[in-house]
Design an enzyme around this catalytic site. Structure first.
Site, short mmCIF file in Angstrom:
data_model
loop_
_atom_site.label_atom_id
_atom_site.label_comp_id
_atom_site.label_asym_id
_atom_site.label_seq_id
_atom_site.Cartn_x
_atom_site.Cartn_y
_atom_site.Cartn_z
CD GLU A 61 -36.67 67.68 -76.54
OE1 GLU A 61 -37.47 68.26 -75.97
OE2 GLU A 61 -36.38 67.47 -77.70
CB SER A 96 -35.66 70.83 -83.96
OG SER A 96 -35.56 71.43 -85.17
CG HIS A 103 -33.72 68.64 -80.14
ND1 HIS A 103 -34.89 68.78 -79.70
CD2 HIS A 103 -33.17 69.62 -80.96
CE1 HIS A 103 -35.18 70.03 -80.43
NE2 HIS A 103 -34.20 70.36 -81.20
CG ASN A 162 -39.78 72.14 -80.74
OD1 ASN A 162 -39.85 73.26 -80.19
ND2 ASN A 162 -38.82 71.74 -81.61
P1 NAI Z 1 -27.78 76.24 -90.41
O1 NAI Z 1 -28.38 76.28 -91.64
O2 NAI Z 1 -27.38 77.17 -89.52
O3 NAI Z 1 -26.48 75.34 -90.40
C1 NAI Z 1 -26.31 73.99 -91.34
C2 NAI Z 1 -25.21 73.91 -91.83
O4 NAI Z 1 -25.09 72.61 -92.36
C3 NAI Z 1 -24.73 74.85 -92.97
O5 NAI Z 1 -23.63 75.18 -92.56
C4 NAI Z 1 -24.68 73.91 -94.18
O6 NAI Z 1 -23.79 74.59 -95.00
C5 NAI Z 1 -24.22 72.60 -93.62
N1 NAI Z 1 -24.84 71.53 -94.37
C6 NAI Z 1 -26.11 71.27 -95.24
N2 NAI Z 1 -25.99 70.25 -95.91
C7 NAI Z 1 -24.74 69.54 -95.51
C8 NAI Z 1 -24.34 68.29 -95.74
N3 NAI Z 1 -25.03 67.26 -96.56
N4 NAI Z 1 -23.04 67.89 -95.46
C9 NAI Z 1 -22.46 68.87 -94.66
N5 NAI Z 1 -23.05 69.95 -94.45
C10 NAI Z 1 -24.14 70.46 -94.56
O7 NAI Z 1 -28.73 75.38 -89.42
P2 NAI Z 1 -29.09 75.09 -87.97
O8 NAI Z 1 -30.07 76.03 -87.42
O9 NAI Z 1 -27.60 74.90 -87.26
O10 NAI Z 1 -29.64 73.76 -87.60
C11 NAI Z 1 -29.20 72.65 -87.93
C12 NAI Z 1 -29.83 71.45 -87.40
O11 NAI Z 1 -30.12 71.52 -85.99
C13 NAI Z 1 -31.23 71.27 -88.13
O12 NAI Z 1 -31.73 69.73 -88.35
C14 NAI Z 1 -32.02 71.85 -87.28
O13 NAI Z 1 -33.36 71.32 -87.12
C15 NAI Z 1 -31.67 71.47 -86.09
N6 NAI Z 1 -31.87 72.47 -84.98
C16 NAI Z 1 -31.81 73.92 -85.19
C17 NAI Z 1 -32.02 74.43 -84.04
C18 NAI Z 1 -32.00 76.02 -84.09
O14 NAI Z 1 -32.66 76.97 -83.17
N7 NAI Z 1 -31.39 76.48 -85.16
C19 NAI Z 1 -32.56 73.98 -82.64
C20 NAI Z 1 -32.15 72.79 -82.47
C21 NAI Z 1 -32.05 71.90 -83.78
#
Ligand code: NAI
Length: 507
Positions: free
Chosen positions: A157, A124, A145, A195
């Site tokens: 997006e 994001s 996104h 954003n």
């Molecule tokens: P989260 O923390 O819920 O999930 C991330 C997951 O990725 C975790 O389960 C973790 O174990 C895993 N992970 C971390 N490094 C890893 C790797 N090297 N290889 C494999 N798995 C790995 O995070 P979330 O909220 O799902 O966000 C994920 C992405 O989405 C980020 O880039 C964030 O900026 C983006 N995003 C988040 C939004 C939100 O509202 N939470 C909205 C839109 C985008």
């Protein structure tokens, strides 16, 4: 027209957190085989169990057939390592928000996937161009996104970095549409569309709060009941979490080289420092401890109904006011337009804010008894209206103006005499930021409006709203805000200036 990826294409999703699980659910529901990978042992399998439970719930509610739910669940499979994703035609990364870690993951992927595989990041805030710089074929990488929760939010997006190939972004746009989403295309710039353009929604409210314009509950109520927003800015920030919201503001501000347009607020810094992170920590702008009632908005108690109401001209506000007075059996007369005056009563003149304070308007127009009304999304339907009263205005006149609005059925919140009240200055700044995004080639006008309606549920796209208010009025509001504050933050987008000169609506 570029085709969507066929449902025979295997989709790999990396990161089984909130976003990755949602994206995997969307792709499986759309008919793709999906491999889900997470480096936390058991996380992918656990996420798949959660998605299957979602499908079953949807089947129970009649939103999909039981067979479709079962089949969609069976299309999901947990992967153990990156090497297991060699047969993917599309990989969507949703791991931790860290450039170096994302770059490493994509480098590892490049070593195993086929030449034609498209790589996408759900980031994001990280530049797609910067992630792509680590790849030997950055042209196959784009942003995809989604918004949280991915299965429910329609907006996606599709973000092109400097090296992203057109056919890659086009394929992702077609694929997101085939998945039932509404894609918009954006150039990789800080905050992409949503954003970035959403920053003033928080920033203007924080400014008004800092200047003592009103309390949070009053400003939230005005934004909901007059602005038509689903949530007021303070309750929304409390829900998002101040750590998250402040981090996004800071990241966009820094990424734009500290452009004052985006400068963060000390109030929010304080909340973060105090650990008052919002709903999740039990306290933010509001207190969420058990037994604490949400404060009520300040509402002026019922005042006497004036007997000499005159409504002027045919503006949207004047027409709505006349209709409402009529519906409430309030007697009034109608007169031809008189400058920007909407109505008069008891010696007071009611006007819609043009970005000046009421006190300045009273001085400039030599009309001491000036009362300003805020913008409403729809003056016919708004249940509340904010007003501000000039310092020169006598009390009886102010009461008449407020009594007039109450007679028309508005709950009236009187704000301190801050410039542009709250809805008008917020909408003007949302339109300003939208216009700059368009002017800088980030996206087109239709995309920005779609993005803000679907990504953050705004009741109207900011540019469509600016058209409805009148672009010249928006420009005037911004000019007056800039004069008051003397800050570059309120500079008018060159695109708004252009449209004012040619008097052309955004389309
Ligand atoms: P989260 O923390 O819920 O999930 C991330 C997951 O990725 C975790 O389960 C973790 O174990 C895993 N992970 C971390 N490094 C890893 C790797 N090297 N290889 C494999 N798995 C790995 O995070 P979330 O909220 O799902 O966000 C994920 C992405 O989405 C980020 O880039 C964030 O900026 C983006 N995003 C988040 C939004 C939100 O509202 N939470 C909205 C839109 C985008």
């Amino acid at each position: 027209m570029t085709q969507a990826l066929s449902t025979h294409t295997l989709v790999a999703v990396i990161g089984a957190g909130a976003m990755g699980a949602g994206i995997a659910q969307v792709a499986a529901a759309a008919g793709h085989g999906v491999k889900l990978l997470d480096n936390r042992p058991g996380a992918a399998a656990q996420a798949i169990a959660g998605i299957c439970a979602q499908f079953e719930k949807m089947a129970a509610k009649g939103k999909m057939s039981a067979e479709a739910a079962k089949a969609a669940g069976e299309r999901l499979q947990a992967a153990e390592q990156v090497a297991d994703l060699a047969d993917a035609g599309l990989v969507v990364e949703a791991i931790v928000e860290n450039l170096t870690i994302k770059q490493q993951l994509f480098k590892d992927l490049e070593a195993v996937v086929s030449e034609g595989c498209i790589l996408a990041s759900n980031t994001s805030s990280i530049s797609i161009t910067a992630i792509g710089a680590a790849l030997s074929k950055p042209q196959r990488l784009a942003g995809l996104h989604f918004f949280n929760p991915a299965p429910l939010m329609a907006l996606v997006e599709v973000v092109s970095g400097l090296a992203t190939a057109l056919e890659v972004s086009d394929t992702l746009i077609a694929t997101a549409a085939a998945w039932g989403k509404t894609p918009v295309h954006a150039k990789s710039t800080p905050g992409f569309i949503v954003n970035r353009v959403a920053r003033p929604y928080y920033a203007e409210a924080l400014r008004v709060l800092t200047e003592g314009g009103a309390d949070c509950a009053t400003l939230d109520a005005v934004m909901r009941e007059a602005g038509g927003f689903r949530m007021g800015p303070f309750e929304l920030m409390d829900m998002i979490g101040h750590d998250v919201n402040f981090a996004v503001t800071n990241s966009v501000w820094r990424a734009f080289f500290n452009d004052p347009r985006f400068s963060p607020s000390l109030i929010q810094q304080d909340l973060v420092d105090a650990g008052f992170l919002g709903k999740k920590s039990g306290r933010g702008f509001y207190n969420y401890q058990d037994g604490t009632d949400k404060p009520l908005p300040a509402t002026v108690p019922a005042l006497a109904r004036p007997h000499d109401i005159v409504v002027y001209g045919q503006s949207a506000a004047a027409l709505a006011l006349a209709n409402r007075l009529q519906a409430n059996h309030v007697s009034f007369t109608q007169a031809h337009a008189l400058g920007d005056t909407v109505a008069t009563a008891g010696g007071a003149t009611l006007r819609i804010t043009d970005g000046r304070t009421a006190t300045r308007c009273a001085f400039d127009l030599q009309t001491p008894n000036t009362v300003l009304m805020d913008l409403a999304l729809d003056y016919g339907k708004a249940t509340r209206l904010a007003v501000s009263v000039a310092a020169q205005c006598d009390e009886a006149a102010a009461n008449s103006a407020i009594g007039l609005l109450q007679a028309a059925g508005f709950a009236v919140s009187q704000l301190q005499d801050i410039p542009g009240l709250i809805v008008m200055r917020t909408v003007a700044m949302l339109a300003n930021e939208s216009a700059d995004a368009v002017n800088q080639g980030v996206c087109d006008a239709a995309a920005v409006d779609t993005a803000m309606r679907l990504g953050v549920n705004y009741p109207c796209g900011p540019l469509t709203w600016a058209n409805a208010i009148g672009i010249d009025t928006v420009s005037t509001v911004l000019t007056h805000l800039a004069q008051t504050y003397g800050e570059d933050r309120y500079r008018t987008s060159p695109l708004i200036q252009h449209h004012v000169f040619v008097q052309k609506a955004f389309s």
